[in-house]
Design a protein around this motif. Structure first.
Motif, short mmCIF file in Angstrom:
data_model
loop_
_atom_site.label_atom_id
_atom_site.label_comp_id
_atom_site.label_asym_id
_atom_site.label_seq_id
_atom_site.Cartn_x
_atom_site.Cartn_y
_atom_site.Cartn_z
N VAL A 5 -6.37 -11.22 15.34
CA VAL A 5 -5.95 -9.76 15.11
C VAL A 5 -7.09 -9.43 15.70
CG1 VAL A 5 -5.07 -8.84 13.02
CG2 VAL A 5 -4.27 -10.76 13.82
N ARG A 6 -7.12 -8.49 16.02
CA ARG A 6 -8.11 -7.13 15.91
C ARG A 6 -7.85 -5.48 15.41
NH1 ARG A 6 -7.22 -8.65 21.02
NH2 ARG A 6 -5.65 -7.17 21.93
N PHE A 7 -8.32 -5.49 14.33
CA PHE A 7 -7.89 -4.38 13.20
C PHE A 7 -9.18 -3.29 13.34
CE2 PHE A 7 -9.53 -2.50 8.58
CZ PHE A 7 -8.51 -1.67 8.99
N THR A 8 -8.78 -1.99 13.56
CA THR A 8 -9.46 -0.99 13.74
C THR A 8 -9.54 0.29 12.96
OG1 THR A 8 -9.74 -0.92 16.00
CG2 THR A 8 -10.61 0.61 15.27
N ASN A 9 -10.86 0.59 11.85
CA ASN A 9 -9.89 1.43 10.84
C ASN A 9 -11.32 2.82 11.67
OD1 ASN A 9 -10.20 3.15 8.34
ND2 ASN A 9 -11.20 1.81 7.39
N LYS A 10 -10.65 3.73 11.81
CA LYS A 10 -10.69 4.85 12.74
C LYS A 10 -11.58 5.99 11.62
CE LYS A 10 -7.52 5.14 16.30
NZ LYS A 10 -6.40 5.96 16.83
N ASN A 11 -11.99 5.68 10.83
CA ASN A 11 -12.20 6.29 9.72
C ASN A 11 -14.03 5.66 9.18
OD1 ASN A 11 -10.40 8.57 10.10
ND2 ASN A 11 -9.24 7.70 8.05
N THR A 27 0.43 -1.12 -0.14
CA THR A 27 -0.08 -0.09 0.16
C THR A 27 0.52 1.41 0.02
OG1 THR A 27 -0.30 0.58 2.64
CG2 THR A 27 -1.73 -1.36 0.83
N ASN A 28 -0.04 2.55 0.14
CA ASN A 28 0.82 3.18 0.08
C ASN A 28 0.94 3.72 1.44
OD1 ASN A 28 -1.63 4.71 -0.11
ND2 ASN A 28 -1.80 5.96 -1.74
N LEU A 29 0.49 3.47 2.64
CA LEU A 29 0.15 3.96 3.22
C LEU A 29 1.82 4.26 4.68
CD1 LEU A 29 -2.76 1.39 5.03
CD2 LEU A 29 -3.09 4.00 3.85
N THR A 30 1.57 5.39 5.08
CA THR A 30 2.41 5.66 6.30
C THR A 30 2.41 4.98 7.92
OG1 THR A 30 3.26 7.51 5.24
CG2 THR A 30 4.35 7.30 7.04
N LEU A 31 3.63 4.11 7.99
CA LEU A 31 3.66 3.30 8.85
C LEU A 31 3.48 4.80 10.28
CD1 LEU A 31 4.10 1.42 10.46
CD2 LEU A 31 6.61 0.97 10.46
N THR A 32 3.01 4.28 11.44
CA THR A 32 3.02 5.55 12.57
C THR A 32 2.64 4.57 13.59
OG1 THR A 32 1.96 6.97 13.55
CG2 THR A 32 0.13 5.77 12.73
N ASN A 33 3.65 5.08 14.89
CA ASN A 33 3.87 4.52 16.11
C ASN A 33 2.12 4.68 17.20
OD1 ASN A 33 6.29 3.28 16.11
ND2 ASN A 33 6.89 5.02 16.44
N ALA A 34 2.05 5.82 16.45
CA ALA A 34 0.74 6.22 17.55
C ALA A 34 -0.38 6.92 16.51
CB ALA A 34 0.60 7.14 18.62
N GLY A 35 -1.42 6.36 17.40
CA GLY A 35 -2.22 7.71 16.07
C GLY A 35 -2.46 7.71 14.84
N GLY A 36 -2.27 5.95 14.54
CA GLY A 36 -2.96 5.49 13.41
C GLY A 36 -4.33 5.60 12.56
N ASP A 37 -4.67 5.64 11.49
CA ASP A 37 -5.84 5.83 10.91
C ASP A 37 -6.47 4.73 10.83
OD1 ASP A 37 -6.15 8.44 10.16
OD2 ASP A 37 -5.50 8.28 8.55
N LEU A 38 -5.67 3.30 11.10
CA LEU A 38 -5.53 1.94 10.79
C LEU A 38 -4.77 1.57 11.50
CD1 LEU A 38 -5.39 0.64 6.87
CD2 LEU A 38 -7.55 2.18 8.11
N VAL A 39 -5.06 0.32 13.11
CA VAL A 39 -4.38 0.02 13.60
C VAL A 39 -4.99 -2.03 13.73
CG1 VAL A 39 -4.39 0.29 16.58
CG2 VAL A 39 -5.04 1.66 15.28
#
Length: 168
Positions: A112-118, A68-80
């Motif tokens: 696995v727990r997947f969360t899409n904040k959007n 994907t073109n998603l950016t990896l982040t340590n906190a506050g990601g749109d997808l968790v």
């Protein structure tokens, strides 16, 4: 005529690649996210193989970054992505005449727990598992363990990706 066909195929490929209604992951529309985070997957299995939780966490991060073109982040990601390794089991699959294992199976299950904040409709929690069969004479260490983990984690991470982003 030959050049026309090549040009037509090239234009078609560019059109589909940039299309907002279809992409090659199989998902219709676009992913309404810019960032993702993969939290550390704890190893809560009864039998613990040291280090596999970090290996799995990194493999999932790498797969999502590469596909994907998603950016990896340590906190506050749109997808968790978060969860735990719930099972690491070695069991005999076939026996020899003298009651020894001719083939063993290493099975790993990851919850696995997947969360899409959007888009909360995409959220899920479910187990993913796969296995690797190896000779009963071999021990699940060294190259046998590495080959097993490579195959198991490749399948599980791809299944997680398909469930969360590709919608296959």
């Amino acid at each position: 005529m030959r050049y026309f066909k090549i040009l037509l195929v090239f234009i078609l490929a560019l059109t589909l690649h940039g299309c907002k209604y279809y992409n090659f992951t199989g998902r219709s529309g676009s992913i309404n996210a810019k960032t993702f985070q993969v939290n550390y997957f704890q190893n809560n299995a009864e039998v613990i193989e040291p280090g596999i939780e970090l290996t799995f966490t990194r493999r999932l991060q790498d797969l999502i970054q590469n596909q994907t073109n998603l950016t990896l982040t340590n906190a506050g990601g749109d997808l968790v992505y978060e969860g735990e390794i719930t099972q690491y089991r070695i069991s005999p699959m076939t026996a020899t005449a003298d009651q020894r294992a001719a083939q063993n199976r290493l099975s790993i299950t990851i919850n696995v727990r997947f969360t899409n904040k959007n888009n909360e409709d995409d959220d899920f929690e479910k187990p993913f598992s796969f296995f690797y069969d190896y000779s009963g004479d071999a021990l699940p260490t060294g190259s046998v363990l590495n080959a097993a983990l490579d195959e198991i984690f490749e399948r599980i991470t791809q299944d997680i990706f398909n469930e969360s982003l590709a919608k296959w």
